[in-house]
Scaffold this motif. Structure first.
Motif: not given
Ligand SMILES: [Zn+2]
Length: 1225
Positions: A161, A1129, A131-132, A202, A205-206, A1127, A163, A135-136, A128
């Protein structure tokens, strides 16, 4: 299993000659796994269909890579069929990368496809979390790193960003567990904790979040686990049995605990075992040995076990700090001990138990009852302890299995957590959409949607298997029982003895152990047609004292197996009461003991050496008197007989004294190597006369000395308190000398050996022993003047070094009444050492020689003597010791030290090794010169030196002999320019200065040391640039024999510890080629993220960072790995996190790597692959094809041109994985 979703019906294959063999084989394999009644299925036909030969099938490969190329191979195989899109339909997803202009709000987007989602492990605590961050979190372009907005047409602040855009039905997640440690220049495996959920939503993250909640919900159904390190390991997989096809049982350990009392202790140990400290070799080795069932490990298997345990070899992990493994064990003699003649190592604290005799059926009833029922083949297995009703119900729907090679075991869902971290941890995760409902028909139906022909195939296979199993079962269940008939026995000396010794005492009966005891009884009746009356079948056991009976089998209803009868069980057939009129006492308490009764045997009595009458002919021994003055006789007694009864049975008068051998004394004697001579005995106190042999713990073989009081008149026996000392006459003081004509070569025939017994005492000198033996053997007459020495033989029959003849028998540690071997050769003097040596290789190669040298001589003198002995000369040799693992150890550096000072022992083996030893504290380094392919001016300088060695290397990645030297512009040629001998305290700068004085570099223009770059070569690779002009060579971890390569620079260079030298090349717009490469130093010390590299390149080329597309070249695969920016951040989240580093996985950027750059403003070709790359890929495919066809024929490829001298052993080259697919368009 989700596997039966991939059902390919045969009609998708057109009736052409071309067979789409990969999908067919895959389908067959899945059908076999599902339907064939076996734990495992062979993958051989599948890998054959990949075009792999046997060695490719067993090569280690990365499973993520295999997953990708297998998917690609399937897609290619299914082109133009209805199955052509199924990989895409099931696994394809997309990601959208966006950059939003903060000024005008314009958003530019780029879409990426994936079949599996690669996520970072490094610096992340969970899926998580990863993924955070992917995608966040957003990345901001601000400050001096602005974004050029196409709409605003100027540099602006922007947010970037990513997604998830399209979610596939099956989401495959690959964990980046393998990283590269730039400082240590080595790969490593991330073993830190990284959790992942069983179900995951998910939605956050979408890109689109307005769907149903269930559209985003995924559940885990499979986990691929990697066990091992980064250079090798083993995969196994956890799979959830969605359709409940398997027989899920509560995991093993549950009923292990309850039913296996025997294994309980071990099990407890496993559970309570403290966490293994992998960096502590003592802890690791101790753990390995402790976990062995035998409590010991063969020395030559210790290395492999260590590898299995921690995924790294001793040499790699511990040798540098702890020396060779053998030395390490030796230096921890408080912990480790050698057993089995030094072939195995055990723990002092937990030594292996001595070999115990097999448990008798009565003294140890055959284990806890559950155990019998569990393994009894006659009853269905029933894990009694666990409740079969309750357990599976509780975990319904989440039946997990662990598929590991040929074993499949049930596991609990909670076991998945064990794979969150460690050397054995999750590597790929497979999630499926929760919405995907399986048809109710699929439940418990392994045949669901399996094509009919495959069902038939499986059925046929199962019938074959069943036949084989029945056959096996029948063989497996036949036991061979030994029947002893009462009529052949009589009772004597506390046990049953056969009446007729010559006749075979037992009859063998083969019987199916699944049948009952009643059946067995019937079979025996039929065998013995003259049997009358009752028949008792009693378990018997052949003991040293004779046959003894235990329990009688009464229940005719139980199976032969349950009655405890096995192959070679002894069964006594009798009337159950008496044998030859004598009542037989049965049971363990009456077990007979065979004692050695010792009596004085004085020659003057005129009693013949061999007596009869008292003899118990049965059992061992009989008589052995060999001139010790004592007469020994083996006698059996019932274990429940008292000592007084024994005395009576021996016919001894009441006044006779009984003594027991003084064990402690005996052992001490053996240790001292005294041999022969006096022995100590202890009188039994009067009370002991009423105690039984069992109570007195007398066992088979124990000696019992019987003395009449008048015996003490003889000088042989002296009584002191309750201790009797027996001094045997002098005629037992001897040494046997055996003469071997050929010095003990194997194959000597017994008759060629001559033996002679020489009288000896502990004080006798060994040279005296030798002279007497030579006289007796009359050797001086047959070979006058020949030299002989005496040698002892160890328990394996190997000759030990000659004994020093100036010593006495006792001082030399030779025991009386043992054998010495007389061999041709000279014996060493007391001041000398007898050494073995061999040239170049370990003695196992068979070229071992012996030499005698003064122990005070120096290593140098010793070496000279050895070289003289084998006719070698010159100074380019040095000595190494051999440790007791037979590994060639470190060189003996101090050549002026004496052998005594170095504690070199008599009989030790030394290895004469080629190569001159640098002086102490000095390193000898081979130096190569880098011929820059871009600068041909150097060529001429070197053309004169035709005898020079050359070496082609690739400046990044591995060598490919097929590549042309000019290929891709980064192939360099190296010329050997000589060796440098330098102190390890010298700095890198000193080294450079010394290199500049090498004759072959006289013409090379190097104004200062800073104009010289030094690479360390590893195998045939330029591995790293040595940094830090003032660091010592020792600090740089250079060792003798290292290959270094120097490169001439046009400007000064002083790289910092995290400055990476890259080869960068800009793509020619619209074409599949690049401008010539340039070297670029990228400073990664503060920021090693993709963004930092991008900024560095942008300023180098004077372009906006955002218009650049980057990729790293993989020369060994001829592919490019795109370095995307999405990827990373910006730390918005409160949690502190490491930024993603290009120095770690997956890019592992290091010195000499090639980075390709595309300027997207003017170049619309996003593909980095060049014509040369394509040709390279084609070559790889052809090689794979060739290997498949020709087997070993093309075996030499992948190995570059070999340098003639001491290149350090490099790892087996990693071959790129490929699957061959025909063309179906
Ligand atoms: Zn804008």
């Amino acid at each position: 299993m989700h596997l039966n979703i991939i059902v390919i019906s045969t009609e998708v294959f057109p009736n052409s000659l071309q067979v789409r063999v990969i999908p067919l084989e895959l389908q067959r394999l899945f059908a076999s796994l599902l339907l064939v009644d076996q734990q495992s299925a062979s993958t051989a036909s599948l890998t054959d269909s990949f075009g792999w030969n046997s060695s490719e099938g067993t090569n280690q490969h990365d499973v993520q890579e295999l997953n990708r190329i297998l998917f690609s191979a399937l897609e290619h195989s299914l082109v133009d069929t209805s199955g052509s899109t199924f990989i895409h339909r099931l696994y394809h997803g997309t990601i959208v990368n966006s950059i939003a202009c903060k000024e005008c709000g314009n958003v530019s987007q780029r879409q990426e496809d994936f079949l599996d989602l690669t996520v970072c492990v490094c610096g992340m605590s969970s899926l998580e979390d990863a993924l955070w961050s992917m995608f966040v979190e957003e990345e901001l372009f601000e400050g001096n790193n602005l974004y050029r907005c196409a709409q605003c047409d100027r540099l602006v602040t922007a947010a970037k960003s990513a997604k998830l855009k399209k979610l596939p039905p099956f989401m495959t997640v690959s964990l980046l567990r393998f990283s590269f440690d730039f400082a240590k220049c080595e790969r490593y495996k991330e073993t830190g904790r990284y959790s992942f959920p069983i179900t995951i939503n998910l939605q956050p993250f979408c890109e689109q979040t307005d769907g149903e909640e269930s559209d985003y919900s995924y559940e885990l159904f499979s986990v691929i686990i990697h066990k091992g390190g980064c250079y090798g390991g083993h995969y196994h997989v956890y799979i959830r049995d969605i359709d409940q096809l398997g027989q899920w049982e509560p995991p093993e350990e549950e009923y292990k605990l309850k039913s296996q009392k025997k294994g309980k202790e071990d099990f407890k140990k496993d559970v309570c075992e403290p966490k293994l400290q992998e960096d502590d070799p003592l802890s690791v080795l101790t753990a390995i040995i402790a976990q062995e069932p035998s409590k010991s490990v063969l020395l030559d298997q210790l290395g492999q076990k260590l590898m299995d345990k921690i995924g790294s070899s001793w040499s790699k992990k511990f040798r540098k700090h702890y020396g060779p493994i053998g030395k390490f064990l030796q230096s921890h003699s408080d912990v480790f001990m050698l057993v089995s003649n030094g072939t195995r190592v055990a723990l002092k604290a937990n030594p292996p138990s001595p070999v115990t005799e097999p448990p008798s059926p009565v003294t140890e009833p055959p284990g806890p009852t559950e155990q019998i029922t569990n393994s009894d083949p006659s009853t269905p297995s029933d894990p009694g302890a666990a409740d079969p009703q309750l357990e599976p119900k509780k975990e319904q729907g989440s039946h997990w299995f662990d598929l590991n090679d040929s074993t499949v075991t049930s596991i609990r869902e909670s076991d998945i957590e064990k794979q969150f971290q460690g050397k054995e941890s999750a590597y790929m995760l497979f999630y499926r959409k929760t919405q995907l409902h399986r048809s109710s028909e699929a439940l418990n139906n392994a045949q669901y949607k399996v094509p009919l022909h495959l069902i038939h195939m499986a059925q046929e296979e199962n019938i074959k298997l069943q036949h084989m199993r029945e056959k096996f079962e029948a063989t497996n269940n036949t036991v061979e029982l030994r029947l002893h008939l009462a009529t052949h026995y009589r009772l004597e000396n506390g046990a049953l003895q056969p009446i007729n010794k010559e006749q075979d005492r037992s009859t063998t009966l083969s019987f199916d152990r699944r049948k009952t005891v009643g059946d067995l009884r019937l079979a025996i009746y039929q065998m013995l047609d003259q049997w009358e009356g009752d028949m008792a079948l009693t378990m018997a056991k052949s003991l040293p004292a004779g046959l003894h009976l235990y329990n009688t089998i009464i229940d005719d209803g139980v199976s032969v197996y349950s009655a405890g009868l096995q192959t070679n069980s002894d069964l006594f057939v009798w009337n159950g009461r008496e044998v030859c009129g004598a009542t037989v006492l049965i049971g363990a308490e009456w077990e007979p003991v065979l004692l050695t009764v010792v009596r004085p045997h004085l020659g003057e009595d005129g009693i013949p050496e061999v007596e009869d009458g008292v003899g118990c002919e049965e059992g061992s021994g009989g008589f052995e008197n060999e001139g010790t003055g004592l007469k020994k006789e083996a006698r059996g007694f019932a274990g429940a007989a008292t000592l007084g009864e024994v005395k009576e049975a021996l016919g001894e008068p009441k006044e006779s004294l009984l003594c027991q051998e003084h064990k402690g004394r005996k052992r001490a004697e053996q240790g001292a190597g005294e041999g022969g001579g006096a022995s100590g005995w202890r009188l039994f106190p009067p009370d002991d006369m009423h105690r039984t042999l069992k109570e007195l713990s007398l066992k088979d073989g124990d000696a019992l000395l019987v003395l009449e009081p008048q015996s003490f008149d003889s000088s042989m026996f002296t009584l002191n308190g309750d201790v009797v000392t027996v001094t045997t006459p002098s005629d037992c003081r001897w040494l046997q000398v055996e003469f071997q004509q050929n010095g003990g070569e194997e194959g000597d025939k017994e008759e060629e050996r001559k033996k002679v017994k020489v009288p000896a005492t502990g004080n006798m000198l060994l040279c005296e022993v030798k002279h007497r033996a030579i006289e007796e053997l009359q050797l001086q007459e047959s070979l006058p003047g020949a030299q002989y020495c005496l040698r002892q033989v160890d328990c394996t029959g190997k000759l030990l070094p000659p004994v020093c003849e100036e010593m006495s028998v006792r001082d030399a540690g030779v025991r009386l009444m043992t054998t010495l071997t007389l061999c041709p050769g000279i014996a060493p003097k007391a001041s000398q050492l007898f050494l073995h040596f061999s040239v170049g290789t370990a003695p196992s190669a068979g070229m071992e020689m012996d030499i005698i040298v003064e122990s005070t001589c120096t290593v140098k003198e010793c070496l000279k003597t050895m070289l003289d002995a084998v006719g070698l000369d010159g100074t380019c040799w040095h000595l190494r010791r051999l440790d007791w693992c037979e590994d060639i150890g470190e060189p003996i550096v101090d050549e002026d030290a004496s052998l005594t000072e170095l504690k070199i022992n008599n009989g030790e083996t030394l290895i004469v090794t080629e190569g001159q030893l640098p002086p102490k504290g000095f390193l000898k380094l081979s130096v190569w010169f880098y011929l820059d392919p871009r600068d041909n001016s150097m060529e001429t300088d070197f053309n004169g030196h035709t005898e020079e060695q050359t070496l082609e290397v690739v400046t990044a990645g591995k060598t490919h002999s097929q590549s042309s030297p000019m290929y891709a512009g980064n192939m360099a040629e190296l010329k050997s320019v000589g060796q440098v001998e330098i102190s390890d305290e010298a700095t890198l700068e000193d080294f450079k200065t010394q290199v500049m004085t090498l004759p072959s570099l006289q013409d090379v223009c190097l104004p200062t040391a800073a104009f010289m770059r030094v690479w360390q070569l590893e195998g045939q690779r330029l591995a790293r640039i040595l940094r830090g002009q003032h660091l010592t060579l020792r600090k740089l971890k250079l060792t003798s024999g290292t290959d270094l390569c120097v490169q001439q620079l046009l400007k000064e260079e002083d790289l910092g510890p995290k400055e990476v030298l890259l080869n960068v090349k800009m793509g020619v717009p619209g074409e599949r080629c690049y401008y010539p490469p340039e070297e670029l130093v990228w400073d990664a010390s503060r920021d090693s993220s993709p963004r930092s590299l991008r900024t560095c390149l942008a300023s180098h080329y004077g372009l906006s960072p955002d218009s650049l597309l980057l990729a790293k070249h993989q020369p060994e695969k001829h592919t490019w790995e795109e370095i995307s920016n999405w990827n990373q951040q910006v730390s918005k989240k409160k949690k502190k996190k490491k930024t993603e580093s290009l120095l770690g996985a997956p890019f592992h950027l290091k010195d000499g790597d090639t980075i390709g750059i595309k300027n997207l403003l003017i170049d619309n070709n996003r593909d980095f692959v060049t014509m040369e790359d394509q040709q390279g890929q084609q070559r790889l495919r052809e090689q794979a094809e060739q290997r498949r066809k020709g087997g070993q024929a093309a075996g030499s490829d992948g190995v570059g041109p070999c340098k003639k001298t001491g290149i350090t052993k490099s790892r087996k080259p990693e071959v790129a994985l490929s699957i061959n697919v025909g063309v179906f368009r």
